[in-house]
Design a protein around this motif. Structure first.
Motif, PDB file in Angstrom:
ATOM      1  N   UNK A   1       8.811 -12.385   3.739  1.00  0.00           N
ATOM      2  CA  UNK A   1       7.725 -13.361   3.599  1.00  0.00           C
ATOM      3  C   UNK A   1       6.396 -12.697   3.951  1.00  0.00           C
ATOM      4  N   UNK A   2       5.391 -12.929   3.112  1.00  0.00           N
ATOM      5  CA  UNK A   2       4.078 -12.333   3.359  1.00  0.00           C
ATOM      6  C   UNK A   2       2.983 -13.203   2.763  1.00  0.00           C
ATOM      7  N   UNK A   3       1.800 -13.059   3.307  1.00  0.00           N
ATOM      8  CA  UNK A   3       0.642 -13.790   2.816  1.00  0.00           C
ATOM      9  C   UNK A   3       0.106 -13.096   1.567  1.00  0.00           C
ATOM     10  N   UNK A   4      -0.168 -13.891   0.551  1.00  0.00           N
ATOM     11  CA  UNK A   4      -0.635 -13.342  -0.726  1.00  0.00           C
ATOM     12  C   UNK A   4      -2.112 -13.629  -0.949  1.00  0.00           C
TER      13      UNK A   4
ATOM     14  N   UNK B   1     -11.011 -22.547  -1.972  1.00  0.00           N
ATOM     15  CA  UNK B   1     -12.412 -22.604  -1.574  1.00  0.00           C
ATOM     16  C   UNK B   1     -12.573 -23.175  -0.167  1.00  0.00           C
ATOM     17  N   UNK B   2     -11.587 -23.954   0.295  1.00  0.00           N
ATOM     18  CA  UNK B   2     -11.690 -24.599   1.602  1.00  0.00           C
ATOM     19  C   UNK B   2     -11.392 -23.657   2.759  1.00  0.00           C
ATOM     20  N   UNK B   3     -10.626 -22.594   2.499  1.00  0.00           N
ATOM     21  CA  UNK B   3     -10.150 -21.740   3.585  1.00  0.00           C
ATOM     22  C   UNK B   3      -8.957 -22.341   4.287  1.00  0.00           C
ATOM     23  N   UNK B   4      -8.465 -23.494   3.784  1.00  0.00           N
ATOM     24  CA  UNK B   4      -7.342 -24.198   4.403  1.00  0.00           C
ATOM     25  C   UNK B   4      -6.047 -24.031   3.617  1.00  0.00           C
ATOM     26  N   UNK B   5      -6.100 -23.289   2.523  1.00  0.00           N
ATOM     27  CA  UNK B   5      -4.923 -23.099   1.673  1.00  0.00           C
ATOM     28  C   UNK B   5      -4.474 -21.642   1.729  1.00  0.00           C
ATOM     29  N   UNK B   6      -3.160 -21.455   1.750  1.00  0.00           N
ATOM     30  CA  UNK B   6      -2.606 -20.101   1.711  1.00  0.00           C
ATOM     31  C   UNK B   6      -1.489 -20.038   0.673  1.00  0.00           C
ATOM     32  N   UNK B   7      -1.356 -18.880   0.062  1.00  0.00           N
ATOM     33  CA  UNK B   7      -0.204 -18.595  -0.792  1.00  0.00           C
ATOM     34  C   UNK B   7       0.699 -17.655  -0.011  1.00  0.00           C
ATOM     35  N   UNK B   8       1.960 -18.031   0.128  1.00  0.00           N
ATOM     36  CA  UNK B   8       2.890 -17.229   0.910  1.00  0.00           C
ATOM     37  C   UNK B   8       4.255 -17.247   0.236  1.00  0.00           C
TER      38      UNK B   8
ATOM     39  N   UNK C   1      -1.010 -30.825 -10.890  1.00  0.00           N
ATOM     40  CA  UNK C   1      -0.612 -29.416 -10.875  1.00  0.00           C
ATOM     41  C   UNK C   1       0.913 -29.313 -10.876  1.00  0.00           C
ATOM     42  N   UNK C   2       1.441 -28.354 -11.633  1.00  0.00           N
ATOM     43  CA  UNK C   2       2.877 -28.122 -11.662  1.00  0.00           C
ATOM     44  C   UNK C   2       3.375 -27.629 -10.295  1.00  0.00           C
ATOM     45  N   UNK C   3       4.663 -27.705 -10.115  1.00  0.00           N
ATOM     46  CA  UNK C   3       5.295 -27.272  -8.876  1.00  0.00           C
ATOM     47  C   UNK C   3       4.933 -25.826  -8.527  1.00  0.00           C
ATOM     48  N   UNK C   4       4.517 -25.616  -7.275  1.00  0.00           N
ATOM     49  CA  UNK C   4       4.218 -24.281  -6.767  1.00  0.00           C
ATOM     50  C   UNK C   4       4.883 -24.140  -5.406  1.00  0.00           C
ATOM     51  N   UNK C   5       5.909 -23.303  -5.326  1.00  0.00           N
ATOM     52  CA  UNK C   5       6.639 -23.200  -4.064  1.00  0.00           C
ATOM     53  C   UNK C   5       5.974 -22.252  -3.069  1.00  0.00           C
ATOM     54  N   UNK C   6       4.853 -21.682  -3.437  1.00  0.00           N
ATOM     55  CA  UNK C   6       4.176 -20.706  -2.589  1.00  0.00           C
ATOM     56  C   UNK C   6       2.852 -21.211  -1.999  1.00  0.00           C
ATOM     57  N   UNK C   7       2.359 -22.342  -2.479  1.00  0.00           N
ATOM     58  CA  UNK C   7       1.014 -22.805  -2.108  1.00  0.00           C
ATOM     59  C   UNK C   7       1.095 -23.855  -1.002  1.00  0.00           C
TER      60      UNK C   7
END
Length: 250
Positions: free
Chosen positions: A112-115, A171-178, A216-222
């Motif tokens: 697992x890692x931050x993208x 843009x918020x700084x509150x979202x991460x993709x991992x 938005x379609x399913x995103x298991x990383x967001x």
């Protein structure tokens, strides 16, 4: 002869009257059934709303962690105060939560890692236009066979996996993709990570069956930070950010 004609007419009138009565009765029964069904649905919805409001957190739509950014609610550059976590930047108020969430996810899978984290509106525009160009030329994420398509169709393709500038949560700084895999494919690990996310104030922002509300379609990383109490409530009641905010005062 006249008596036979009169008798036939009388029988015909009685037959027509019987048919009309049957139709009216059927219509009345159907209306009553529909009315009863509607009343049942209204009662069920009322009970559902009451259950939702029973333990609603003391939160407001204006709370900083509940800001909404989407295609329906675009926001200009937000310029959050940023701090670095690993190889990404996030709003400095969620640094500890992000670090703890990542550490917990890595106990499930060391891969697992931050993208991605914060992205400015300008950078989002660069990405978005690049995706459109790739789709138009036939080597995008959706249009992969080398055929050329119109910009209009390319935009439709792109919006299944990327948001226009001013419409991205990054843009918020509150979202991460991992994720544990660079291709961002669905995995059992992703499901386990999503389940523990609320403990650190995050929710899976775009679930499988909620496109009608998120767009938005399913995103298991967001993942999106909303605060621990909000995240647990949203997860318990299977609510998106849009649905949760609709329950809250301004």
């Amino acid at each position: 002869m006249k008596k036979r004609i009169l008798l036939s007419l009388s029988l015909l009138v009685l037959l027509i009257a019987a048919v009309i009565a049957a139709i009216l009765f059927s219509s009345s029964s159907s209306t009553k059934k529909e009315t009863a069904q509607s009343a049942h649905e209204r009662t069920a919805q009322t009970n559902k709303n009451a259950a939702l409001l029973k333990d609603l957190p003391d939160a407001k739509r204006s709370d900083w962690e509940l800001v909404l950014v989407s295609r329906d609610s675009p926001q200009p550059e937000m310029n959050p105060d940023l701090a670095t976590v690993g190889n990404i930047q996030v709003d400095q108020r969620i640094v500890q939560s992000t670090e703890q969430f990542l550490a917990a996810a890595q106990k499930i899978s060391p891969a697992e890692h931050l993208i991605s984290g914060y992205r400015s509106v300008a950078y989002q525009n660069t990405l978005y236009e690049g995706y459109i160009k790739d789709e138009m030329e036939g080597h995008g994420t959706v249009n992969t066979d080398g055929s050329t398509i119109s910009r209009e169709q390319a935009i439709k393709n792109v919006q299944t996996y990327s948001q226009p500038p001013e419409s991205s949560e990054h843009n918020t700084g509150l979202a991460i993709d991992m994720s544990d895999i660079d291709s961002l494919n669905e995995s059992t690990v992703a499901q386990q990570v999503a389940e523990l996310a609320p403990d650190y104030g995050f929710v899976l922002r775009f679930p499988k069956d909620k496109k009608s509300t998120t767009g938005v379609d399913y995103e298991d990383w967001h993942f999106r930070y909303v605060g621990v109490e909000n995240a647990k409530y949203m997860t318990t009641h299977h609510l998106t950010l849009e649905e949760y905010r609709s329950l809250l005062p301004d």
